[in-house]
Design a protein around this motif. Structure first.
Motif, short mmCIF file in Angstrom:
data_model
loop_
_atom_site.label_atom_id
_atom_site.label_comp_id
_atom_site.label_asym_id
_atom_site.label_seq_id
_atom_site.Cartn_x
_atom_site.Cartn_y
_atom_site.Cartn_z
N ASP A 48 55.63 11.66 18.03
CA ASP A 48 55.66 10.26 17.61
C ASP A 48 56.94 9.94 16.84
OD1 ASP A 48 53.34 9.53 18.87
OD2 ASP A 48 52.10 9.57 17.06
N GLU A 49 57.37 10.87 16.02
CA GLU A 49 58.62 10.66 15.26
C GLU A 49 59.82 10.61 16.22
OE1 GLU A 49 60.59 9.58 12.06
OE2 GLU A 49 58.44 10.00 12.02
N ARG A 50 59.82 11.48 17.20
CA ARG A 50 60.90 11.46 18.20
C ARG A 50 60.88 10.16 19.00
NH1 ARG A 50 61.18 17.56 20.89
NH2 ARG A 50 61.76 18.66 18.98
N ILE A 51 59.68 9.69 19.32
CA ILE A 51 59.55 8.42 20.07
C ILE A 51 60.12 7.27 19.25
CG2 ILE A 51 57.87 6.71 20.88
CD1 ILE A 51 56.17 9.02 21.93
N SER A 61 62.26 -2.82 29.36
CA SER A 61 61.87 -3.98 28.56
C SER A 61 60.89 -3.63 27.43
CB SER A 61 61.27 -5.06 29.45
OG SER A 61 60.17 -4.55 30.16
N ARG A 62 60.09 -2.61 27.61
CA ARG A 62 59.11 -2.24 26.58
C ARG A 62 59.68 -1.14 25.69
NH1 ARG A 62 53.67 -3.52 27.23
NH2 ARG A 62 53.16 -4.47 29.21
N ILE A 63 59.52 -1.31 24.39
CA ILE A 63 59.89 -0.22 23.50
C ILE A 63 58.77 0.83 23.59
CG2 ILE A 63 61.29 -1.63 21.95
CD1 ILE A 63 58.90 -1.55 19.99
N PRO A 64 59.12 2.09 23.44
CA PRO A 64 58.09 3.13 23.59
C PRO A 64 57.05 3.08 22.48
CG PRO A 64 60.20 4.09 22.98
CD PRO A 64 60.44 2.64 23.21
N ARG A 65 55.79 3.23 22.89
CA ARG A 65 54.69 3.27 21.92
C ARG A 65 54.35 4.72 21.61
NH1 ARG A 65 49.95 -0.75 23.68
NH2 ARG A 65 50.53 -0.33 25.83
N PRO A 66 53.73 4.96 20.46
CA PRO A 66 53.38 6.34 20.07
C PRO A 66 52.47 7.02 21.10
CG PRO A 66 53.02 4.82 18.25
CD PRO A 66 53.32 3.99 19.46
N ILE A 67 52.55 8.32 21.12
CA ILE A 67 51.73 9.12 22.04
C ILE A 67 50.25 8.90 21.72
CG2 ILE A 67 51.62 11.29 20.74
CD1 ILE A 67 52.48 11.06 24.44
N SER A 68 49.94 8.60 20.48
CA SER A 68 48.56 8.35 20.09
C SER A 68 47.99 7.07 20.72
CB SER A 68 48.44 8.29 18.56
OG SER A 68 49.32 7.31 18.05
N SER A 76 54.21 1.06 33.70
CA SER A 76 55.65 1.09 33.40
C SER A 76 55.95 2.01 32.22
CB SER A 76 56.18 -0.32 33.13
OG SER A 76 55.58 -0.86 31.97
N GLU A 77 55.04 2.11 31.28
CA GLU A 77 55.24 3.00 30.14
C GLU A 77 55.12 4.46 30.56
OE1 GLU A 77 53.76 0.92 26.19
OE2 GLU A 77 52.37 0.54 27.87
N PHE A 78 54.20 4.74 31.48
CA PHE A 78 54.11 6.11 32.02
C PHE A 78 55.35 6.44 32.85
CE2 PHE A 78 49.52 5.83 31.07
CZ PHE A 78 49.40 7.01 30.37
N ARG A 79 55.89 5.46 33.56
CA ARG A 79 57.13 5.67 34.33
C ARG A 79 58.27 6.01 33.38
NH1 ARG A 79 58.69 0.57 36.36
NH2 ARG A 79 59.67 0.42 34.31
N ASN A 80 58.40 5.25 32.30
CA ASN A 80 59.45 5.51 31.33
C ASN A 80 59.26 6.86 30.66
OD1 ASN A 80 60.49 3.00 31.97
ND2 ASN A 80 59.53 1.99 30.22
N TYR A 84 62.37 9.10 31.54
CA TYR A 84 63.36 9.00 30.47
C TYR A 84 63.00 9.75 29.20
CZ TYR A 84 64.89 5.15 33.45
OH TYR A 84 65.28 4.40 34.51
N TYR A 85 61.77 9.62 28.74
CA TYR A 85 61.43 10.11 27.41
C TYR A 85 60.94 11.56 27.39
CZ TYR A 85 61.20 5.02 26.76
OH TYR A 85 61.47 3.68 26.75
N SER A 86 59.96 11.87 28.22
CA SER A 86 59.31 13.18 28.12
C SER A 86 60.23 14.37 28.32
CB SER A 86 58.11 13.26 29.07
OG SER A 86 58.52 13.19 30.42
N PRO A 87 61.22 14.32 29.25
CA PRO A 87 62.07 15.51 29.38
C PRO A 87 62.77 15.89 28.07
CG PRO A 87 62.39 14.07 31.26
CD PRO A 87 61.55 13.31 30.26
N VAL A 88 63.16 14.90 27.29
CA VAL A 88 63.84 15.16 26.02
C VAL A 88 62.82 15.44 24.91
CG1 VAL A 88 65.35 14.15 24.28
CG2 VAL A 88 65.78 13.72 26.70
N LEU A 89 61.77 14.63 24.85
CA LEU A 89 60.80 14.74 23.76
C LEU A 89 60.00 16.03 23.81
CD1 LEU A 89 59.41 11.10 23.68
CD2 LEU A 89 61.07 12.13 22.15
#
Length: 108
Positions: A48-51, A61-68, A76-80, A84-89
């Motif tokens: 969550d802190e990394r997000i 267009s959507r800012i990432p929401r916490p994993i919780s 679209s959030e699962f696509r992002n 984009y996010y999960s490989p780094v996070l």
């Protein structure tokens, strides 16, 4: 059956994003799996802190929401998350064998 980009897009959204990616994410973070080698729910706060520190590109267009809040994520959030996010996070958090396997899906 004819190929249609609209149908292919819907299939991708439902089977890959809302299906596979959502399932992986829930398996990894759901406390009912705490005994599994691939369980990373103990890192919720870290993820969550990394997000929070992510600055998405303009085309997102959507800012990432916490994993919780993943139970409320849209396709679209699962696509992002997938692209984009999960490989780094998840690097350094998800055990290497599972991370490497997951990256095969990301790069497919």
């Amino acid at each position: 059956v004819r190929y249609s980009p609209r149908i292919a897009s819907r299939l991708h959204m439902h089977s890959v994003l809302i299906g596979v990616v959502s399932s992986f994410t829930n398996l990894w973070f759901d406390s009912s799996n705490s005994k599994q080698q691939w369980y990373i729910g103990k890192y919720n706060v870290v993820v969550d802190e990394r997000i929070k520190n992510i600055r998405p590109p303009d085309r997102i267009s959507r800012i990432p929401r916490p994993i919780s809040e993943r139970c409320h994520w849209k396709a679209s959030e699962f696509r992002n998350w997938l692209l984009y996010y999960s490989p780094v996070l998840l690097f350094g958090i998800l055990p290497n064998a599972y991370y490497n396997h997951y990256i095969l899906l990301v790069s497919a």
